[in-house]
Write an enzyme that holds these catalytic residues in place. Sequence first.
Site, PDB file in Angstrom:
ATOM      1  CE  LYS A  13      -1.889   0.605   3.959  1.00 50.84           C
ATOM      2  NZ  LYS A  13      -1.279   1.795   4.555  1.00 50.84           N
ATOM      3  NE  ARG A  86      -2.948   2.175  11.170  1.00 50.55           N
ATOM      4  CZ  ARG A  86      -1.890   2.647  10.514  1.00 50.55           C
ATOM      5  NH1 ARG A  86      -1.907   3.846  10.003  1.00 50.55           N
ATOM      6  NH2 ARG A  86      -0.826   1.897  10.348  1.00 50.55           N
ATOM      7  NE  ARG A 125       9.231  -5.321   5.124  1.00 51.95           N
ATOM      8  CZ  ARG A 125       8.314  -4.407   5.403  1.00 51.95           C
ATOM      9  NH1 ARG A 125       7.765  -3.702   4.439  1.00 51.95           N
ATOM     10  NH2 ARG A 125       7.959  -4.178   6.640  1.00 51.95           N
ATOM     11  NE  ARG A 158       9.949  -2.769   9.759  1.00 46.86           N
ATOM     12  CZ  ARG A 158       8.938  -2.087   9.227  1.00 46.86           C
ATOM     13  NH1 ARG A 158       9.151  -1.336   8.165  1.00 46.86           N
ATOM     14  NH2 ARG A 158       7.745  -2.143   9.738  1.00 46.86           N
ATOM     15  NE  ARG A 169       3.603  -5.023  11.088  1.00 45.36           N
ATOM     16  CZ  ARG A 169       4.539  -5.060  10.120  1.00 45.36           C
ATOM     17  NH1 ARG A 169       5.482  -5.983  10.143  1.00 45.36           N
ATOM     18  NH2 ARG A 169       4.516  -4.176   9.154  1.00 45.36           N
TER      19      ARG A 169
HETATM   20  P1  AMP Z   1       2.312   3.339   9.497  1.00 41.06           P
HETATM   21  O1  AMP Z   1       3.577   3.985   9.049  1.00 41.06           O
HETATM   22  O2  AMP Z   1       1.110   3.738   8.721  1.00 41.06           O
HETATM   23  O3  AMP Z   1       2.435   1.827   9.656  1.00 41.06           O
HETATM   24  O4  AMP Z   1       2.025   3.895  10.985  1.00 41.06           O
HETATM   25  C1  AMP Z   1       2.961   3.708  12.029  1.00 41.06           C
HETATM   26  C2  AMP Z   1       2.263   3.896  13.376  1.00 41.06           C
HETATM   27  O5  AMP Z   1       1.741   5.218  13.472  1.00 41.06           O
HETATM   28  C3  AMP Z   1       1.062   2.983  13.593  1.00 41.06           C
HETATM   29  O6  AMP Z   1       1.427   1.713  14.055  1.00 41.06           O
HETATM   30  C4  AMP Z   1       0.286   3.782  14.636  1.00 41.06           C
HETATM   31  O7  AMP Z   1       0.876   3.657  15.915  1.00 41.06           O
HETATM   32  C5  AMP Z   1       0.507   5.227  14.166  1.00 41.06           C
HETATM   33  N1  AMP Z   1      -0.561   5.623  13.226  1.00 41.06           N
HETATM   34  C6  AMP Z   1      -0.414   5.956  11.918  1.00 41.06           C
HETATM   35  N2  AMP Z   1      -1.595   6.287  11.376  1.00 41.06           N
HETATM   36  C7  AMP Z   1      -2.524   6.159  12.363  1.00 41.06           C
HETATM   37  C8  AMP Z   1      -3.929   6.324  12.425  1.00 41.06           C
HETATM   38  N3  AMP Z   1      -4.642   6.700  11.354  1.00 41.06           N
HETATM   39  N4  AMP Z   1      -4.550   6.098  13.608  1.00 41.06           N
HETATM   40  C9  AMP Z   1      -3.853   5.732  14.699  1.00 41.06           C
HETATM   41  N5  AMP Z   1      -2.527   5.533  14.702  1.00 41.06           N
HETATM   42  C10 AMP Z   1      -1.852   5.744  13.557  1.00 41.06           C
END
Ligand code: AMP
Length: 224
Positions: A13, A86, A125, A158, A169
Amino acid sequence: MRIVLLGPPGAGKGTQAVGLARERRLPHISTGDAFRAAAATPMGLKAKEYMSAGKLVPDEIVIGVVEERLRQDDCRRGFVLDGFPRTVPQAEALDRMLAAQGTRLDAVVNVDTPDSVCQRRLSGRRLCPQCNAGYHVEWMPPTIEGTCDTCGAKLIQRADDQPESIRERLRVYHEQAAPLIRYYSGRGVLIDVPGDQEVTALAGCICDSLDKAAACPQQRTHAG
Ligand code: AMP
């Protein structure tokens, strides 16, 4: 166009969001990136507490960040949102923000990818801790096993790409995504795209689906 991309970890994505934004000349808005970039601010520090515990940042913080970003001039023509919303309250807040600007979402692209595919992509990865180069043990292996082609550093995996973390996850993703997918399906903006395809093919499929959706906005497509 105002576009949201949804998909499990390992669906590709993030890569698709960047490519789509570039192709359509729209800003790419990733809430995860926004939190990481704001790490030194009080908001970023607060968000980091949740992020490092693997939890979602509270809705009011995320919504505030997106609201401020969407008010900026470059979002007037549209945007590609990646990682937001989310939760259903975040989706409702986004609808309200757009309604206040007299607009609405055009499409929510769900990069629908089987867990087995995500597991295989994520568990293979490898990352260079020194120069950030990315590899995959099956599809893009380094010339010398475990060593970065570019800088010679020892590659790492990672912590959250370990099998147990991947399972968790994916479990958390499905728990959060199911209500969101129902929400957007009920509003007639959802486009399902099969994520189990090569990067360029998936990008083409997303673009075609968006073009079809723009041509007949009431009829949402299920690509593939
Ligand atoms: P990502 O890079 O999208 O995987 O986001 C990394 C982390 O940021 C997630 O695991 C959440 O802790 C936080 N995060 C990012 N977007 C959101 C969202 N829309 N709502 C809540 N937490 C978020």
